[in-house]
Design a protein around this motif. Structure first.
Motif, PDB file in Angstrom:
ATOM      1  N   UNK A  17     -28.642   2.504 -20.251  1.00  0.00           N
ATOM      2  CA  UNK A  17     -27.320   3.088 -20.505  1.00  0.00           C
ATOM      3  C   UNK A  17     -26.520   2.199 -21.445  1.00  0.00           C
ATOM      4  N   UNK A  18     -25.631   2.843 -22.171  1.00  0.00           N
ATOM      5  CA  UNK A  18     -24.684   2.143 -23.028  1.00  0.00           C
ATOM      6  C   UNK A  18     -23.377   2.915 -23.018  1.00  0.00           C
ATOM      7  N   UNK A  19     -22.279   2.208 -23.302  1.00  0.00           N
ATOM      8  CA  UNK A  19     -20.998   2.867 -23.492  1.00  0.00           C
ATOM      9  C   UNK A  19     -20.450   2.477 -24.856  1.00  0.00           C
ATOM     10  N   UNK A  20     -20.260   3.471 -25.682  1.00  0.00           N
ATOM     11  CA  UNK A  20     -19.644   3.251 -26.982  1.00  0.00           C
ATOM     12  C   UNK A  20     -18.146   3.468 -26.875  1.00  0.00           C
ATOM     13  N   UNK A  21     -17.407   2.714 -27.654  1.00  0.00           N
ATOM     14  CA  UNK A  21     -15.960   2.871 -27.696  1.00  0.00           C
ATOM     15  C   UNK A  21     -15.499   3.017 -29.135  1.00  0.00           C
ATOM     16  N   UNK A  22     -14.397   3.726 -29.297  1.00  0.00           N
ATOM     17  CA  UNK A  22     -13.815   3.931 -30.621  1.00  0.00           C
ATOM     18  C   UNK A  22     -12.305   3.736 -30.504  1.00  0.00           C
ATOM     19  N   UNK A  23     -11.815   2.700 -31.131  1.00  0.00           N
ATOM     20  CA  UNK A  23     -10.383   2.417 -31.090  1.00  0.00           C
ATOM     21  C   UNK A  23      -9.718   3.043 -32.313  1.00  0.00           C
ATOM     22  N   UNK A  24      -8.674   3.809 -32.068  1.00  0.00           N
ATOM     23  CA  UNK A  24      -7.972   4.501 -33.142  1.00  0.00           C
ATOM     24  C   UNK A  24      -6.633   3.839 -33.409  1.00  0.00           C
TER      25      UNK A  24
END
Length: 123
Positions: A17-24
Motif C-alpha cells: 500500500x501507498x498513500x499519495x498526497x497533493x498539496x494545493x
C-alpha cells in the motif's frame, strides 16, 4: 495560478500500500474538481480517480475497489490511498485540478497539473 505538489510515491512489493498526497496552493481548493492521472512509460496519461466539488468519486475500472480518493479541505490536500498494489500500477502519478465543469480528469485533461510522483510496484 494553482500550484499542485505531489508526494508519497515510492517502491513497494505486490500487495503493498501507498498513500499519495497533493498539496494545493489555492485556498479555494474545495471549489475544484480534483483527480489523479497515471502515466506509464511509452503510453499516454490515463485518468484513474476523480473527486468532484460535490464530493462524488469515480474510478477507472483498473483501480476500483483498491484505490480511494479523498480530500482534506482544511489542509488543501488531496489523497490517493492505494491498496493491493500490482506491478501494472507502476507509473508516474499526477495530481490534476479543474476549476470549471465539465470535470475531464478521468479523460486525463485538466487545467492544472502537479509535477508527478513515481510509484513502482515489484513482483
Amino acid at each position: 495560478q494553482v500550484q499542485l505538489v505531489e508526494s508519497g510515491g515510492g517502491s513497494v512489493q505486490t500487495g503493498g500500500s501507498l498513500r499519495l498526497s497533493c498539496a494545493a496552493s489555492d485556498v479555494t481548493f474545495n471549489g475544484y474538481c480534483m483527480g489523479w492521472v497515471r502515466q506509464v512509460p511509452g503510453k499516454g496519461r490515463k485518468g484513474i480517480a476523480r473527486l468532484t466539488k460535490a464530493g462524488d468519486t469515480n474510478y477507472d475500472a483498473s483501480v476500483a475497489g483498491r484505490f480511494t480518493i479523498s480530500r482534506d479541505n482544511a489542509k488543501n490536500t488531496l489523497h490517493l490511498h492505494m491498496h493491493s498494489l500490482k506491478p501494472e500500477d507502476t507509473g508516474t502519478y499526477y495530481c490534476a485540478a479543474e476549476l470549471s465543469p465539465p470535470c475531464r480528469v478521468l479523460a486525463a485533461e485538466a487545467d492544472y497539473w502537479g509535477q508527478g510522483t513515481q510509484v513502482t510496484v515489484s513482483s
